[in-house]
Scaffold this motif. Structure first.
Motif, PDB file in Angstrom:
ATOM      1  N   HIS A  66      -2.133 -16.553  -2.393  1.00  0.00           N
ATOM      2  CA  HIS A  66      -2.343 -16.255  -0.976  1.00  0.00           C
ATOM      3  C   HIS A  66      -2.173 -17.502  -0.123  1.00  0.00           C
ATOM      4  O   HIS A  66      -2.379 -17.460   1.083  1.00  0.00           O
ATOM      5  N   HIS A  74       0.201  -9.050   1.082  1.00  0.00           N
ATOM      6  CA  HIS A  74      -1.177  -8.770   1.492  1.00  0.00           C
ATOM      7  C   HIS A  74      -2.007  -8.216   0.337  1.00  0.00           C
ATOM      8  O   HIS A  74      -1.453  -7.794  -0.686  1.00  0.00           O
ATOM      9  N   MET A  83     -10.039 -14.600  -2.798  1.00  0.00           N
ATOM     10  CA  MET A  83      -9.000 -13.640  -3.181  1.00  0.00           C
ATOM     11  C   MET A  83      -8.378 -12.908  -1.990  1.00  0.00           C
ATOM     12  O   MET A  83      -7.726 -11.898  -2.168  1.00  0.00           O
ATOM     13  N   GLN A 135      -5.794 -12.644 -12.603  1.00  0.00           N
ATOM     14  CA  GLN A 135      -6.417 -12.993 -11.336  1.00  0.00           C
ATOM     15  C   GLN A 135      -7.832 -13.548 -11.510  1.00  0.00           C
ATOM     16  O   GLN A 135      -8.225 -14.460 -10.827  1.00  0.00           O
ATOM     17  N   HIS A 187      -1.827   6.953  -6.111  1.00  0.00           N
ATOM     18  CA  HIS A 187      -1.524   5.826  -5.229  1.00  0.00           C
ATOM     19  C   HIS A 187      -0.227   5.175  -5.647  1.00  0.00           C
ATOM     20  O   HIS A 187      -0.073   4.744  -6.786  1.00  0.00           O
ATOM     21  N   GLY A 201      -8.642  -8.459  -3.782  1.00  0.00           N
ATOM     22  CA  GLY A 201      -9.097  -8.758  -2.424  1.00  0.00           C
ATOM     23  C   GLY A 201      -9.906  -7.613  -1.834  1.00  0.00           C
ATOM     24  O   GLY A 201     -10.857  -7.822  -1.071  1.00  0.00           O
ATOM     25  N   LYS A 232       1.126  -6.910  -6.085  1.00  0.00           N
ATOM     26  CA  LYS A 232       1.495  -8.112  -6.846  1.00  0.00           C
ATOM     27  C   LYS A 232       0.971  -8.073  -8.282  1.00  0.00           C
ATOM     28  O   LYS A 232       1.722  -8.279  -9.234  1.00  0.00           O
ATOM     29  N   TYR A 254      -0.282   5.001  -9.563  1.00  0.00           N
ATOM     30  CA  TYR A 254      -1.563   5.106 -10.275  1.00  0.00           C
ATOM     31  C   TYR A 254      -2.097   6.531 -10.173  1.00  0.00           C
ATOM     32  O   TYR A 254      -1.943   7.185  -9.135  1.00  0.00           O
ATOM     33  N   SER A 255      -2.754   7.003 -11.217  1.00  0.00           N
ATOM     34  CA  SER A 255      -3.423   8.309 -11.230  1.00  0.00           C
ATOM     35  C   SER A 255      -2.548   9.421 -10.669  1.00  0.00           C
ATOM     36  O   SER A 255      -2.977  10.215  -9.841  1.00  0.00           O
ATOM     37  N   ALA A 307       1.778   2.243  -5.955  1.00  0.00           N
ATOM     38  CA  ALA A 307       1.513   0.803  -5.874  1.00  0.00           C
ATOM     39  C   ALA A 307       2.794  -0.006  -5.843  1.00  0.00           C
ATOM     40  O   ALA A 307       2.823  -1.106  -5.295  1.00  0.00           O
ATOM     41  N   HIS A 335     -12.700   0.259  -9.634  1.00  0.00           N
ATOM     42  CA  HIS A 335     -11.594  -0.194 -10.471  1.00  0.00           C
ATOM     43  C   HIS A 335     -10.239   0.194  -9.891  1.00  0.00           C
ATOM     44  O   HIS A 335      -9.200  -0.208 -10.382  1.00  0.00           O
ATOM     45  N   GLN A 336     -10.258   0.995  -8.843  1.00  0.00           N
ATOM     46  CA  GLN A 336      -8.986   1.354  -8.203  1.00  0.00           C
ATOM     47  C   GLN A 336      -8.634   0.406  -7.066  1.00  0.00           C
ATOM     48  O   GLN A 336      -7.685   0.636  -6.329  1.00  0.00           O
ATOM     49  N   SER A 352      -0.933  -5.207  -2.029  1.00  0.00           N
ATOM     50  CA  SER A 352       0.503  -4.961  -1.832  1.00  0.00           C
ATOM     51  C   SER A 352       1.240  -4.686  -3.140  1.00  0.00           C
ATOM     52  O   SER A 352       2.405  -4.303  -3.123  1.00  0.00           O
TER      53      SER A 352
END
Ligand SMILES: Nc1ncnc2c1ncn2[C@@H]1O[C@H](COP(=O)(O)OP(=O)(O)OP(=O)(O)O)[C@@H](O)[C@H]1O
Ligand SMILES: Nc1ncnc2c1ncn2[C@@H]1O[C@H](COP(=O)(O)OP(=O)(O)OP(=O)(O)O)[C@@H](O)[C@H]1O
Ligand SMILES: [Mg+2]
Ligand SMILES: [Mg+2]
Lengths: 279, 283
Positions: B203, B41, A174, B90, B20, A148, B46, B12-13, B22, A143-144, B44
């Motif tokens: 993409h 990418h 994706m 998505q 991370h 893609g 989005k 994140y976290s 983001a 989930h992290q 990235s």
């Protein structure tokens, strides 16, 4: 001639449920695929591509007719496990495919099920994650990951099983342009090592390098030929809700604009070469 | 301004080993009738970005103002945001959960409190806009549809709420080539005729080149470029370095230039590129 790896004989498949009784997704389809082929499958939404793919992995059984994978009858339960070893699948959505809570465990799941030795599993996991560019993410939780990234991990899990035949069902959907190019390279590399590749896609330019393209329409195979043959008929493709690769569209526009461009051009290289010959 | 994002960062976290970054210090403005394309990418940032625009994610720092409302102020009810910003995710097929297609598409408009007649109208209209046969599909279970059919149903559910800002995260993946074109034409129509603000994450370089008025380029959580297609696609080396690409017909123009021809490489659609090639190679 190579050996047959897939054989469909008059296969029909009907989805039957309360809300939608008797949806005939495949209608008496017969098809042979030989070892080492790279087969692109295209067709409008709902034409039966994923249904066909699921039959090749014994996820579903034909309502009538026969499916043989590596010579084994998919309707015979004693072969189910072996059929899945021969022919693996990368699904349309990676989330359906992730089983473990850590990326590298997910990749190891298949090889573990094959009963391989731990050091061999380790090697396969590392090599597969590297092949899809996800080695640095091996300790992450699914989930992290971005959409893609999940897709790449799902692909690593399949590659790690070293199947003889891999069915990719819209697996590039994706990915970013570089990831897409990478995955198609991976498919061609696997194919050059002898793996039979079956690649379902809605992006025509991704299968110009296939050895054969099958076109589906309303549960039937309506076209079967080389990319050059299939893409030489834009009007017919459009009638079936498909298109030609962008390069083919550009070449056609140039020809209609009076340039002497030979038919059958499929790639950027070929088009540039043809233009350079003009002047 | 319709959307104003200032110094947005998202981690994140935070404070764990999984920390991370983001999004990092992202600022931009979007006008009420813009058609914006977002490229970048895998990973990235989005999807992380767009989830901030309807408060599904809360910024680590920075502010987001939508139609003059700072959406992260504590007194702003979620309903006010949902009315203004519609998001197609998505994998929108995961948002399907009702037993029938009709119930699924009607969920949003019902929640907005519309009466039965209006809900009925909106559901039928959105299903038809998505190119599906209303009578044939309305009583089917969403789980019994093909990939592309599910996607159309999911998008119909968002369109049915008629949000002034519509954000779509890869809406065309999974659609057949004709469906992809129909979807993009339909989105363009909603922009041009209904004046809806569109943000399209994709993409496909060919799709943003042809449809978007302005493009945002993300890489590793940063907004690297924001401008019209001609400007964004002018530097193909920069794009390749961040795992992106230029539209295919533009790539051909650039190859011809490398071969030594005096050709203008600024075109980025097939039609324009064909014109330029014919100008140079025709007699
Ligand atoms: N679980 C199901 N139950 C009932 N009908 C189904 C089910 N899955 C698919 N179908 C129907 O079977 C037909 C073929 O579906 P399939 O998923 O094979 O199409 P596809 O070619 O893969 O389409 P797509 O390009 O949209 O993925 C469609 O009409 C679809 O609605
Ligand atoms: N819940 C989470 N916890 C930790 N990291 C996350 C989480 N969700 C996403 N990430 C990371 O944040 C980064 C941005 O993810 P995001 O989903 O926004 O990317 P994206 O640009 O939408 O990518 P894609 O094109 O693959 O959909 C990625 O590196 C991803 O691994
Ligand atoms: Mg499918
Ligand atoms: Mg995303």
């Amino acid at each position: 001639m190579n050996k047959k790896i897939i054989e469909l004989r008059d296969v029909s498949f009907v989805y039957d449920s309360e809300n939608a009784p008797g949806v005939k997704a495949l209608d008496e389809v017969s098809l042979d695929i030989y070892e080492g082929e790279f087969v692109g499958i295209v067709g409008k939404n709902g034409s039966g591509k994923s249904t066909l793919a699921k039959l090749l992995n014994a996820l579903i059984l034909p309502s009538s007719g026969k499916v043989f994978v590596g010579g084994m009858d998919s309707a015979d339960p004693q072969y189910t496990t072996d059929i899945r070893k021969v022919c693996s699948m990368v699904f349309q959505n990676p989330d359906n495919q992730m089983v473990a809570t850590i990326v590298e465990e997910d990749t190891a799941f298949g090889p573990e099920n094959l009963g391989l030795a731990p050091d061999k599993i380790r090697r396969r996991v590392d090599e597969s994650l590297k092949a899809v560019g996800m080695y640095d993410f091996k300790d992450k939780k699914p989930h992290q990951l971005s959409g893609g990234q999940k897709q790449r991990v799902a692909i690593a899990g399949v590659i790690a099983m070293h199947p003889q035949c891999i069915v990719f069902d819209e697996s590039t959907a994706m990915l970013d342009p570089a990831g897409r190019a990478d995955l198609i390279n991976i498919m061609h590399t696997l194919n050059s090592e002898g793996v039979t590749v079956i690649f379902i896609t809605h992006y025509m330019e991704e299968i110009v390098g296939a050895s054969r393209i099958i076109v589906m329409g309303d549960g039937k195979i309506i076209g079967d030929g080389t990319p050059r043959e299939i893409f030489s008929n834009p009007k017919w493709l459009e009638e079936n809700r498909l298109s030609v690769p962008e390069i083919v569209a550009l070449s056609t526009a140039l020809r209609e604009g009076g340039l002497d461009i030979p038919p059958g051009i499929l790639s950027e290289d070929e088009l540039v070469e043809a233009l350079c010959r003009l002047k | 301004m319709s959307i104003e994002v200032k110094n947005l960062s998202h981690i994140y976290s935070k404070g764990t080993v999984f920390e991370h970054i983001a999004l990092e210090d992202v600022s931009f403005e979007v006008g009420p009738h813009d058609f914006i394309g977002i490229i970048g990418h895998t990973g990235s940032g989005k999807s992380t970005l767009i989830q901030h625009i309807n408060r599904l994610l809360v910024p680590t720092s920075g502010t987001i103002v939508v139609n003059n409302i700072n959406i992260n102020e504590p007194n702003v009810p979620m309903k006010e945001i949902v009315k203004r910003v519609g998001i197609v995710f998505q994998y929108p097929e995961y948002q399907l959960f009702e037993e029938t297609v009709y119930k699924d598409v009607s969920f949003g408009p019902k929640n907005l409190g519309y009466d039965e007649e209006k809900v009925d109208f909106l559901v039928k209209q959105s299903i038809e806009i998505m190119g599906l046969d209303y009578e044939e599909i309305k009583d089917k279970s969403p789980f019994e549809l093909s990939g592309g059919q599910k996607r159309r149903v999911a998008i119909a559910g968002v369109i049915a709420m008629k949000p002034p800002i519509l954000i779509l995260d890869e809406p065309t993946s999974g659609l057949d080539p004709m469906g992809r074109r129909e979807m993009l034409d339909m989105i363009k129509n909603m922009n041009k005729q209904l004046g809806m603000c569109i943000i399209l994450v994709t993409h496909s370089m060919d799709d943003v080149a042809e449809y978007a008025d302005k493009i945002m380029v993300f890489s590793s959580g940063r907004l690297m470029k924001y401008g019209p297609p001609a400007e964004v696609f002018a530097d193909s080396k920069f794009l390749a370095d961040i795992s992106l690409d230029v539209p295919q017909s533009k790539a051909v123009l650039e190859r011809l230039k490398e071969e030594g021809y005096e050709i203008d490489t600024s075109a980025y659609t097939t039609k324009e590129a064909a014109k330029e090639i014919i100008r140079v190679f025709g007699k």
